[in-house]
Design an enzyme around this catalytic site. Sequence first.
Site, short mmCIF file in Angstrom:
data_model
loop_
_atom_site.label_atom_id
_atom_site.label_comp_id
_atom_site.label_asym_id
_atom_site.label_seq_id
_atom_site.Cartn_x
_atom_site.Cartn_y
_atom_site.Cartn_z
N ARG A 101 43.32 43.72 7.95
CA ARG A 101 42.90 44.80 8.87
C ARG A 101 43.42 44.44 10.26
O ARG A 101 43.05 43.40 10.81
CB ARG A 101 41.38 44.93 8.89
CG ARG A 101 40.88 45.80 10.02
CD ARG A 101 39.44 46.21 9.88
NE ARG A 101 39.28 47.21 8.85
CZ ARG A 101 38.19 47.94 8.68
NH1 ARG A 101 37.15 47.79 9.49
NH2 ARG A 101 38.12 48.84 7.72
N HIS A 128 44.64 54.21 6.91
CA HIS A 128 43.53 53.52 6.24
C HIS A 128 43.62 53.88 4.75
O HIS A 128 42.74 54.55 4.20
CB HIS A 128 42.20 53.96 6.85
CG HIS A 128 41.03 53.09 6.51
ND1 HIS A 128 41.13 51.96 5.74
CD2 HIS A 128 39.72 53.19 6.86
CE1 HIS A 128 39.94 51.40 5.63
NE2 HIS A 128 39.06 52.13 6.29
N GLN A 131 40.74 53.34 2.11
CA GLN A 131 39.65 54.31 2.23
C GLN A 131 40.00 55.59 1.49
O GLN A 131 39.15 56.20 0.83
CB GLN A 131 39.40 54.62 3.72
CG GLN A 131 38.27 55.61 3.94
CD GLN A 131 36.92 55.03 3.60
OE1 GLN A 131 36.56 53.97 4.09
NE2 GLN A 131 36.15 55.70 2.75
N ASP A 224 35.45 61.78 10.97
CA ASP A 224 35.40 60.33 11.25
C ASP A 224 35.04 60.20 12.73
O ASP A 224 35.09 61.18 13.49
CB ASP A 224 36.76 59.69 10.94
CG ASP A 224 36.79 58.18 11.16
OD1 ASP A 224 35.70 57.56 11.13
OD2 ASP A 224 37.88 57.62 11.39
N CYS A 264 34.06 58.27 6.24
CA CYS A 264 34.32 56.90 5.80
C CYS A 264 33.28 55.91 6.29
O CYS A 264 33.15 54.83 5.73
CB CYS A 264 35.73 56.47 6.23
SG CYS A 264 35.94 56.28 8.01
N ARG A 292 34.69 52.26 -2.50
CA ARG A 292 35.64 51.31 -1.93
C ARG A 292 35.82 50.14 -2.90
O ARG A 292 36.93 49.66 -3.11
CB ARG A 292 35.13 50.78 -0.57
CG ARG A 292 35.08 51.82 0.54
CD ARG A 292 36.47 52.28 0.95
NE ARG A 292 37.32 51.18 1.38
CZ ARG A 292 37.32 50.66 2.61
NH1 ARG A 292 36.54 51.16 3.55
NH2 ARG A 292 38.13 49.66 2.94
#
Length: 307
Positions: A101, A128, A131, A224, A264, A292
């Site tokens: 990340r 991402h 996700q 988000d 998310c 996930r």
Amino acid sequence: MTRHFLRDDDLTTAEQAEILDLAAELKRDRFSVRPLAGPQTVAVIFDKSSTRTRVSFAVGIADLGGSPLIISTANSQLSGKETASDTARVLERQVAAIVWRTYAQTGLEEMALGTSVPVINALSDEFHPCQLLADLLTIREHRGELAGLTVTFLGDGASNMGQSYLLACATAGMHVRIAAPAEYAPGAQVVLNAQAIASRTGGSATIFTDPVEAVSGVDIVVTDTWVSMGKEDEKAARVKTFGGYQVDSELMAHAKSDALFLHCLPADRGYEVSADVIDGPQSVIWDEAENRLHAQKALLVWLLRQP
Ligand code: CP
Ligand code: NVA
């Protein structure tokens, strides 16, 4: 050649479907596949905070018979003393895969170029993709087929989630709409990429500025945070600009009556989404968070199986 997963369009439509099928299988029978038995180690590196990604990779790697090595960049040489490329050369001698990340997508590309083990993007400023595998798995569980469904992402269209929605949903043959203020539209090249993919899969990718128009009649509504990690200094300006894009029950009423709501997480209730929507009956956020685990396990299994 080693396969990496740095952005959503690193997978073809068939490969994406194969991973989602495998994820569903692993969800039904959690400990059935153990390619990391040994245990082999997977390095999971964080330049930014995380709850879901950290937990789901750590648990998932253990489920697959392996051992997760969680590294905080701040305590590693990657924080400034050593390049991603040199780090990759060191890690590949000892680990089965690298999960990272980070901020710039270019760092991930450098890491992938420097190593013979799979590199997985666990969130960058631009994408991402892990996700999105979980989101697609969740949508599939609740709606069956993905192809042909229409999904609207509202908020920061230039963010990792906005851009990953474009690429992953186009790959799945979905109709993806982004509703964002003009100055937060997704990158022009990402839009072009999504449209090129959609022209092959039967989907579409369209950018809107009007949130009501964008959610009219859609199957899935997604949002988000308006303030992604690294953008905290811009919070006041962003809250002002994104004000009209909050997903509340009034906006949800323009989507299909049984439309799903996804986020998310982490969420800022009262900003990008009202509490009654995110905690209401159309929200599938807890399935999404659980998925996930299953989606990333499937991704790891699939990457490790590639010749
Ligand atoms: N959705 C997500 O990636 O959450 P974390 O930041 O907690 O990992
Ligand atoms: N767009 C958000 C996603 C967090 C999981 C961020 O980058 O902070």
